[in-house]
Scaffold this motif. Structure first.
Motif, PDB file in Angstrom:
ATOM      1  N   ASP A  75       0.857  -1.187   0.000  1.00  0.00           N
ATOM      2  CA  ASP A  75       0.000   0.000   0.000  1.00  0.00           C
ATOM      3  C   ASP A  75       0.894   1.238   0.000  1.00  0.00           C
ATOM      4  OD1 ASP A  75      -2.072   1.759   0.138  1.00  0.00           O
ATOM      5  OD2 ASP A  75      -2.585   1.343   2.234  1.00  0.00           O
ATOM      6  N   LEU A  76       1.350   1.606  -1.194  1.00  0.00           N
ATOM      7  CA  LEU A  76       2.260   2.743  -1.355  1.00  0.00           C
ATOM      8  C   LEU A  76       1.645   3.764  -2.307  1.00  0.00           C
ATOM      9  CD1 LEU A  76       5.549   0.698  -1.823  1.00  0.00           C
ATOM     10  CD2 LEU A  76       4.872   1.964   0.210  1.00  0.00           C
ATOM     11  N   PRO A  77       1.910   5.055  -2.071  1.00  0.00           N
ATOM     12  CA  PRO A  77       1.355   6.073  -2.970  1.00  0.00           C
ATOM     13  C   PRO A  77       2.078   6.107  -4.310  1.00  0.00           C
ATOM     14  CG  PRO A  77       2.683   7.107  -1.264  1.00  0.00           C
ATOM     15  CD  PRO A  77       2.613   5.647  -0.930  1.00  0.00           C
ATOM     16  N   ASN A  78       1.447   6.710  -5.284  1.00  0.00           N
ATOM     17  CA  ASN A  78       1.998   6.843  -6.631  1.00  0.00           C
ATOM     18  C   ASN A  78       3.331   7.594  -6.576  1.00  0.00           C
ATOM     19  OD1 ASN A  78       2.323   6.894  -9.356  1.00  0.00           O
ATOM     20  ND2 ASN A  78       0.604   8.247  -9.781  1.00  0.00           N
ATOM     21  N   GLY A  79       4.311   7.123  -7.310  1.00  0.00           N
ATOM     22  CA  GLY A  79       5.622   7.760  -7.380  1.00  0.00           C
ATOM     23  C   GLY A  79       6.621   7.266  -6.351  1.00  0.00           C
ATOM     24  N   HIS A 104       1.101   3.782 -10.267  1.00  0.00           N
ATOM     25  CA  HIS A 104      -0.363   3.870 -10.295  1.00  0.00           C
ATOM     26  C   HIS A 104      -0.875   4.021  -8.864  1.00  0.00           C
ATOM     27  CE1 HIS A 104       0.622  -0.320  -9.543  1.00  0.00           C
ATOM     28  NE2 HIS A 104      -0.547  -0.429  -8.928  1.00  0.00           N
ATOM     29  N   SER A 105      -2.120   4.416  -8.735  1.00  0.00           N
ATOM     30  CA  SER A 105      -2.700   4.518  -7.401  1.00  0.00           C
ATOM     31  C   SER A 105      -3.299   3.171  -7.020  1.00  0.00           C
ATOM     32  CB  SER A 105      -3.770   5.612  -7.377  1.00  0.00           C
ATOM     33  OG  SER A 105      -4.793   5.306  -8.292  1.00  0.00           O
ATOM     34  N   GLY A 106      -3.466   2.944  -5.734  1.00  0.00           N
ATOM     35  CA  GLY A 106      -3.972   1.662  -5.263  1.00  0.00           C
ATOM     36  C   GLY A 106      -2.835   0.774  -4.801  1.00  0.00           C
ATOM     37  N   LYS A 107      -3.163  -0.466  -4.502  1.00  0.00           N
ATOM     38  CA  LYS A 107      -2.163  -1.395  -3.990  1.00  0.00           C
ATOM     39  C   LYS A 107      -1.371  -2.041  -5.122  1.00  0.00           C
ATOM     40  CE  LYS A 107      -4.372  -2.367   0.352  1.00  0.00           C
ATOM     41  NZ  LYS A 107      -4.677  -3.373   1.349  1.00  0.00           N
ATOM     42  N   THR A 108      -0.094  -2.265  -4.854  1.00  0.00           N
ATOM     43  CA  THR A 108       0.787  -2.929  -5.808  1.00  0.00           C
ATOM     44  C   THR A 108       0.902  -4.394  -5.403  1.00  0.00           C
ATOM     45  OG1 THR A 108       2.042  -0.887  -6.085  1.00  0.00           O
ATOM     46  CG2 THR A 108       3.110  -2.920  -6.781  1.00  0.00           C
ATOM     47  N   ALA A 109       0.662  -5.294  -6.332  1.00  0.00           N
ATOM     48  CA  ALA A 109       0.708  -6.731  -6.054  1.00  0.00           C
ATOM     49  C   ALA A 109       2.044  -7.314  -6.517  1.00  0.00           C
ATOM     50  CB  ALA A 109      -0.440  -7.436  -6.760  1.00  0.00           C
TER      51      ALA A 109
END
Length: 141
Positions: A75-79, A104-109
């Motif tokens: 759960d990291l912000p964009n950038g 991108h926004s949202g969670k990174t899998a």
């Protein structure tokens, strides 16, 4: 048998036992340090504590693991740019380091289906708004 022979046989038996244990321990494989540059990491440990404290102030769980789909969600912000380390304490040859760049926004899998089953430590270092953060989670795949 007299006392002298008994004491001598006991001492010889003890020496043989100790020498056997020494030979077994010297030939043992798989004894590894947690990190190769242990002393350098120890000096930087206070920085790790500060980064961990700053991550706790974010009031969100940055690393989560979905056992059913075998995916680590970040759960990291964009950038955000960081490093994800998958650390296997029992076998350092399985350790992996993954560069993380959130675009991108949202969670990174991050899929972990290819990892060997067992106990893993997931360590995430990242920088958010100019502040360095660190979070660690223990998972079992």
């Amino acid at each position: 048998m007299d006392w002298g022979k008994g004491i001598t046989l006991t001492i010889i038996g003890f020496v043989v036992l100790i020498m056997t244990m020494v030979v077994i321990s010297v030939r043992m494989d798989g004894i590894e340090l947690v990190t190769e540059n242990y002393y350098e990491e120890e000096i930087k440990y206070q920085d790790r504590i500060d980064e961990s404290n700053s991550a706790m102030k974010l009031d969100r769980e940055v690393i989560s693991y979905d056992a059913q789909s075998k995916v680590i969600e970040l759960d990291l912000p964009n950038g955000t740019v960081g490093t994800l380390q998958l650390f296997r304490p029992s076998d350092s040859s399985l350790d992996q380091t993954i560069k993380v760049e959130v675009t991108h926004s949202g969670k990174t899998a991050v899929p972990v289906k290819q990892l060997k089953s067992g106990y893993w430590k997931v360590q995430l270092n990242w920088s958010e708004n100019g502040v360095d953060h660190y979070q660690e989670k223990k998972i079992t795949i």
